[in-house]
Design an enzyme around this catalytic site. Sequence first.
Site, short mmCIF file in Angstrom:
data_model
loop_
_atom_site.label_atom_id
_atom_site.label_comp_id
_atom_site.label_asym_id
_atom_site.label_seq_id
_atom_site.Cartn_x
_atom_site.Cartn_y
_atom_site.Cartn_z
N ARG A 87 -1.19 22.74 -13.42
CA ARG A 87 -0.18 21.87 -13.72
C ARG A 87 -0.97 21.17 -15.61
O ARG A 87 0.40 20.77 -15.72
CB ARG A 87 -0.40 19.87 -13.31
CG ARG A 87 0.78 18.92 -13.82
CD ARG A 87 1.29 18.44 -12.55
NE ARG A 87 2.02 17.00 -13.03
CZ ARG A 87 2.52 16.82 -11.80
NH1 ARG A 87 2.45 16.74 -10.96
NH2 ARG A 87 3.29 15.84 -12.40
N HIS A 129 0.63 13.64 -29.51
CA HIS A 129 -0.23 12.07 -29.12
C HIS A 129 -0.79 11.51 -30.38
O HIS A 129 -0.76 10.76 -30.41
CB HIS A 129 -0.91 12.53 -27.87
CG HIS A 129 -2.04 10.42 -27.60
ND1 HIS A 129 -1.41 9.93 -26.16
CD2 HIS A 129 -3.45 10.62 -27.56
CE1 HIS A 129 -2.39 9.53 -26.56
NE2 HIS A 129 -3.36 9.47 -27.42
N ARG A 153 1.31 -1.66 -0.01
CA ARG A 153 0.09 0.02 0.20
C ARG A 153 1.52 0.86 0.18
O ARG A 153 0.59 2.22 0.30
CB ARG A 153 -1.37 0.10 1.38
CG ARG A 153 -1.96 -1.09 1.16
CD ARG A 153 -3.21 -0.60 2.25
NE ARG A 153 -3.82 -1.74 1.88
CZ ARG A 153 -4.58 -3.02 2.77
NH1 ARG A 153 -3.33 -2.77 3.62
NH2 ARG A 153 -4.70 -3.79 2.35
N ASN A 210 1.26 20.08 -20.30
CA ASN A 210 0.43 19.00 -21.55
C ASN A 210 0.54 20.08 -22.94
O ASN A 210 0.75 19.18 -23.62
CB ASN A 210 -0.53 18.31 -21.70
CG ASN A 210 -0.81 18.30 -20.50
OD1 ASN A 210 0.38 16.76 -20.10
ND2 ASN A 210 -1.50 18.09 -19.99
N HIS A 260 8.65 10.08 -27.54
CA HIS A 260 7.23 10.87 -27.20
C HIS A 260 8.51 12.30 -27.37
O HIS A 260 7.31 13.01 -27.50
CB HIS A 260 7.74 11.06 -25.39
CG HIS A 260 7.04 11.43 -24.89
ND1 HIS A 260 5.24 11.50 -25.08
CD2 HIS A 260 6.63 12.46 -23.89
CE1 HIS A 260 5.13 12.47 -24.17
NE2 HIS A 260 6.54 12.52 -23.61
N GLU A 275 11.26 18.93 -24.10
CA GLU A 275 10.45 19.35 -22.81
C GLU A 275 11.41 20.63 -22.46
O GLU A 275 10.50 21.41 -21.33
CB GLU A 275 10.90 17.85 -21.68
CG GLU A 275 10.06 17.02 -22.79
CD GLU A 275 8.70 16.85 -22.67
OE1 GLU A 275 8.02 17.88 -21.60
OE2 GLU A 275 8.17 15.64 -22.29
N LYS A 292 3.78 11.35 -11.28
CA LYS A 292 2.91 10.32 -11.95
C LYS A 292 3.84 9.21 -12.76
O LYS A 292 4.97 10.14 -12.80
CB LYS A 292 2.91 11.68 -13.16
CG LYS A 292 1.77 13.30 -13.23
CD LYS A 292 1.07 12.81 -14.35
CE LYS A 292 0.42 14.36 -14.78
NZ LYS A 292 0.23 14.77 -15.71
N HIS A 345 1.35 18.42 -26.36
CA HIS A 345 1.07 16.71 -26.41
C HIS A 345 0.14 16.36 -26.65
O HIS A 345 -0.56 14.91 -27.32
CB HIS A 345 0.77 16.24 -24.38
CG HIS A 345 2.08 16.22 -23.69
ND1 HIS A 345 3.01 17.15 -23.94
CD2 HIS A 345 3.11 15.36 -22.98
CE1 HIS A 345 3.84 17.43 -22.92
NE2 HIS A 345 4.34 15.76 -22.48
N LYS A 347 9.25 23.31 -13.03
CA LYS A 347 8.15 22.42 -12.88
C LYS A 347 7.80 22.35 -10.85
O LYS A 347 6.67 21.56 -10.09
CB LYS A 347 9.15 20.84 -12.45
CG LYS A 347 7.82 19.56 -12.43
CD LYS A 347 7.62 18.92 -13.83
CE LYS A 347 6.76 17.99 -13.69
NZ LYS A 347 6.87 16.65 -14.25
N GLU A 360 -3.54 17.94 -10.90
CA GLU A 360 -3.41 18.62 -12.26
C GLU A 360 -5.43 18.72 -12.14
O GLU A 360 -5.99 18.43 -13.11
CB GLU A 360 -3.64 17.42 -13.31
CG GLU A 360 -3.22 18.45 -14.98
CD GLU A 360 -2.66 17.24 -15.66
OE1 GLU A 360 -1.64 16.42 -15.47
OE2 GLU A 360 -3.41 17.10 -16.79
#
Length: 376
Positions: free
Chosen positions: A241, A252, A120, A245, A266, A184, A142, A248, A226, A236
């Site tokens: 946040r 994507h 956990r 993206n 990426h 990035e 993330k 993206h 960041k 987010e």
Amino acid sequence: MTTIPVSLGDRSYDVRIERGLIDRAGEALAPLSRGRPMPIITDANVAIHAERLGESLAAAGIASERIVLAPGERTKGWDTLEVLTDRLLDMGVERSDHVIALGGGVIGDLVGFACSILKRGCNFIQVPTTLLAQVDSSVGGKTAINTRAGKNLIGAFHQPALVLIDPDVLDSLPARELRAGYAEVVKYGLIDDPDFFAWCEEHGAALLDGDPVARQYAIARSVRAKARIVGADERETAGTRALLNLGHTFGHALEAETGFSDRLLHGEGVAAGMALAFAYSASKGLCPDEDAARVAAHLRASGLPDGLAAAHVHADGETLVGHMLHDKKMTGGTLPFLLARGIGRTYLDKTVDLADVAAFLDAQPRTLEGVTFPAG
Ligand code: NAD
Ligand code: GLY
């Protein structure tokens, strides 16, 4: 040593950036170990750095068993997650122990997710070894794996206890991976820091050429950005946040069209996506044409794709928008887009008409004379 705090209440931690830090990691980690072993999870391409990290831990009296996984995006899946969690349980990892993720975003995302569910939740430390991981994925918590339905669809927010960045490990990174991570870096300038974008225009080539001063400066400035954004909107939910993206959604679609493969990494998808986001914004009269042209020119000069042609994507607009519909940011049938009013003036637009985006994409050139991407 540059230390940048990520302020998240009782989940706060530091990001330490220093050349040669891998060889001194034992000193930094001894207070966290408290005599307990620290497993190191890495991939086969990072073995040389894992060896040095293990030696540094041993010198500080910390035992460290290594788990070496196969390199590549496929490692970020259910199969390896099961193998990894079984191994960590066999090793007797306790909730208060710290597991070390040494590698790029694949290792960081996988190990972070494994640690979010192991008993956990146990602690983990990020030691990122790609530029992408140093400036983005290792900070912010993330974590995720990929599934049949798509990338990063199973995951959790789970913050690391510490991030150790040694810019010198980038010396062994293939040039193409370095360039992909640089996209990035440029992203932070485009989001809300026009001075940093200007810095990238001036010093990006030196950074990509291995200049250690430029490299360290860019990493620290990116991590500060960041940390500020994550500190303001960890999950987010506040819209801040989401700015991370940028590029993206278009990216994507391009990554999906190229099968999430080595045809387009990426960071390369993000580069082309950022150029398209600026070009679309300019086509709507939101952003000066000169700004969109500056973005494309800098990406091109950095050996990154600046649109569909350079990314070798020939699909029509409808097909590409079809890929966007699988984006996990879709809410209530609408897809929020990050658009720009200029360099450093990015904003979230929830009113974009997808048919209009498809028409814009159809109008983009599909062939470009002299395209040499990917270079080297
Ligand atoms: P990666 O982890 O696959 O690393 C790229 C390649 O470089 C791999 O072959 C790896 O073995 C090799 N490598 C790593 N470090 C090296 C070194 N120092 N020397 C030589 N080779 C080295 O890819 P990446 O670009 O680092 O990360 C991409 C992943 O990150 C994707 O899965 C993406 O979804 C994820 N990501 C996550 C976040 C986040 O916030 N969690 C953000 C961006 C991207
Ligand atoms: N890489 C995007 C984020 O961390 O939110």
